[in-house]
Enzyme design. Structure first.
Site, short mmCIF file in Angstrom:
data_model
loop_
_atom_site.label_atom_id
_atom_site.label_comp_id
_atom_site.label_asym_id
_atom_site.label_seq_id
_atom_site.Cartn_x
_atom_site.Cartn_y
_atom_site.Cartn_z
N SER A 60 11.37 -15.18 26.43
CA SER A 60 9.76 -15.71 27.04
C SER A 60 9.33 -15.81 28.15
O SER A 60 8.41 -16.63 28.11
CB SER A 60 9.47 -16.14 25.52
OG SER A 60 9.45 -14.72 24.08
N GLY A 75 11.96 -12.23 22.98
CA GLY A 75 11.15 -10.94 22.89
C GLY A 75 10.43 -11.39 21.92
O GLY A 75 9.43 -10.63 21.45
N ASN A 85 16.98 -8.92 32.68
CA ASN A 85 17.83 -7.68 32.05
C ASN A 85 16.75 -7.20 31.35
O ASN A 85 16.02 -7.19 30.32
CB ASN A 85 18.95 -9.16 30.63
CG ASN A 85 19.14 -8.29 29.46
OD1 ASN A 85 18.93 -6.94 29.86
ND2 ASN A 85 18.94 -9.19 28.62
N TRP A 86 17.19 -5.76 31.96
CA TRP A 86 15.95 -4.43 31.66
C TRP A 86 16.17 -4.56 30.08
O TRP A 86 15.75 -3.11 29.38
CB TRP A 86 16.42 -3.27 32.00
CG TRP A 86 16.10 -3.89 34.27
CD1 TRP A 86 14.96 -4.93 33.76
CD2 TRP A 86 15.42 -2.67 34.75
NE1 TRP A 86 14.49 -4.93 35.11
CE2 TRP A 86 15.14 -3.56 35.67
CE3 TRP A 86 16.07 -1.95 35.34
CZ2 TRP A 86 15.03 -3.62 37.23
CZ3 TRP A 86 15.76 -1.36 36.48
CH2 TRP A 86 15.37 -2.47 37.82
N LYS A 87 17.95 -4.17 29.20
CA LYS A 87 17.80 -3.27 27.85
C LYS A 87 18.29 -1.73 27.95
O LYS A 87 18.09 -1.63 29.23
CB LYS A 87 16.81 -4.35 27.15
CG LYS A 87 17.38 -5.69 26.46
CD LYS A 87 16.24 -6.11 25.79
CE LYS A 87 15.71 -8.20 26.01
NZ LYS A 87 16.00 -9.09 25.24
N GLU A 116 20.23 -19.18 25.66
CA GLU A 116 18.94 -18.37 25.63
C GLU A 116 18.51 -18.60 23.38
O GLU A 116 18.83 -17.74 22.35
CB GLU A 116 19.42 -16.69 24.78
CG GLU A 116 19.05 -16.26 26.48
CD GLU A 116 19.02 -14.72 26.97
OE1 GLU A 116 17.94 -14.68 27.42
OE2 GLU A 116 19.57 -14.19 26.54
N GLU A 158 21.47 -10.14 21.37
CA GLU A 158 21.58 -8.36 20.22
C GLU A 158 22.18 -7.78 20.30
O GLU A 158 23.09 -7.13 19.32
CB GLU A 158 20.32 -8.16 21.00
CG GLU A 158 19.51 -7.91 21.59
CD GLU A 158 18.06 -8.12 22.51
OE1 GLU A 158 18.20 -7.25 23.53
OE2 GLU A 158 17.09 -8.93 22.61
N HIS A 169 25.16 -11.60 25.05
CA HIS A 169 23.97 -11.51 24.36
C HIS A 169 23.01 -11.99 23.40
O HIS A 169 24.45 -10.83 22.13
CB HIS A 169 23.16 -10.25 25.61
CG HIS A 169 21.10 -10.04 24.95
ND1 HIS A 169 20.94 -10.20 23.63
CD2 HIS A 169 20.75 -11.08 26.68
CE1 HIS A 169 19.47 -10.55 24.37
NE2 HIS A 169 19.39 -10.87 25.87
N GLY A 228 13.77 -10.94 30.04
CA GLY A 228 13.63 -9.69 29.49
C GLY A 228 12.47 -8.89 30.01
O GLY A 228 12.63 -8.48 30.84
N GLY A 229 11.42 -9.25 28.90
CA GLY A 229 10.22 -8.22 29.46
C GLY A 229 9.58 -8.55 29.87
O GLY A 229 9.20 -7.51 31.02
#
Ligand code: PGA
Length: 254
Positions: free
Chosen positions: A214, A174, A9-11, A168, A98, A96, A235-236
């Site tokens: 993470s 993150g 997920n590149w956000k 999640e 966010e 998600h 994510g990251g």
């Protein structure tokens, strides 16, 4: 046997040209990665056509990070399921944390999106998870049960089989703090038990439940080695080709 699914997920990262760079480099490594895993990239909307064009003949699939519950009309800034289909998107991340926390998406809204995605044969990656406060207050199971029951309301058995769940824990997203493999496994087992209550064991045993929060190359093996963890939403560490490839390699094995 559930086939693992690992998604990046590149956000709000990577426009079309960064998307192209990533995909070209990732595709050159794909032959060395394990075969028995579904791999999904979720770029921002603007990069989706570039991603699906470059991956048209690849085993890598493409997800959107969100979509509207509406088909068309006066909804400034929104993108419909049909538009995603038009550019050959296969999956859509919905709910998600966010989206829930920053944009106030409710279980009811997410449910409308899940149903709309299924109507158009887009596969939802349906996200759930508790905040640290909820976990510390002993509300983990209540929160997950409500998110599942309300978010998947009216989803049929057949549609459930085409739904991926991403558990999640919000406190692990993150932050560099990962749920321990045992904490993650316990939550996944609980999620599967709620699915069993709603759909019966023959469906719940087939639904894939990803862990997210993470995930890194050095914890992927232990997390994905748990009985009820069927992949990862990254994510990251999904922004770099080498770390994403290592997560797939370490998480799935040969
Ligand atoms: P993270 O994000 O891997 O950077 O924690 C996970 C996610 O939000 O899906």
């Amino acid at each position: 046997m559930r086939k693992p699914i690992i998604a990046a997920n590149w956000k709000l990262n990577k426009g079309p040209s960064d998307t192209e760079d990533f995909i070209q480099s990732f595709e050159s490594k794909l032959n060395d990665l394990p075969k028995g895993v579904d791999i999904v990239l979720a770029p921002p909307y603007i990069s989706l056509p570039k991603a699906t064009e470059l991956l048209a003949h690849s085993r890598v699939r493409v997800a959107a990070q969100n979509m509207s519950e509406q088909d068309s009309g006066a909804y400034t800034g929104e993108i419909s399921a049909l538009m995603l289909k038009e550019v050959f998107v296969n999956y859509v991340i919905l709910g998600h944390s966010e989206r829930r926390a920053i944009y106030g998406e409710s279980d009811a809204l997410i449910n409308a999106k899940v149903l709309k995605a299924h109507d158009l044969e887009l596969r939802p990656i349906f996200c759930i998870g508790e905040t640290l406060q909820e976990r510390e207050d002993g509300k983990l199971e209540d929160v997950l049960r409500t998110q599942i029951t309300d978010g998947l309301k009216d989803v049929s058995e057949k549609q459930m089989l085409d739904t991926v769940i991403a558990y999640e824990p919000v406190w692990a997203i993150g932050t560099g703090v990962t749920a321990s493999p045992q904490q993650a496994q316990d939550a996944h087992e609980f999620v599967r038990s709620v699915l069993t209550d709603l759909y019966g064991v023959s469906v719940s045993e087939k639904v894939r439940i990803q862990y997210g929060g993470s995930v890194k190359p050095d914890n992927a093996k232990e997390l994905l080695g748990q009985k009820d963890i069927d992949g990862a939403l990254v994510g990251g560490a999904g922004l770099e080709v080498s770390s994403f490839a290592d997560i797939i390699r370490n998480g799935v094995g040969e």
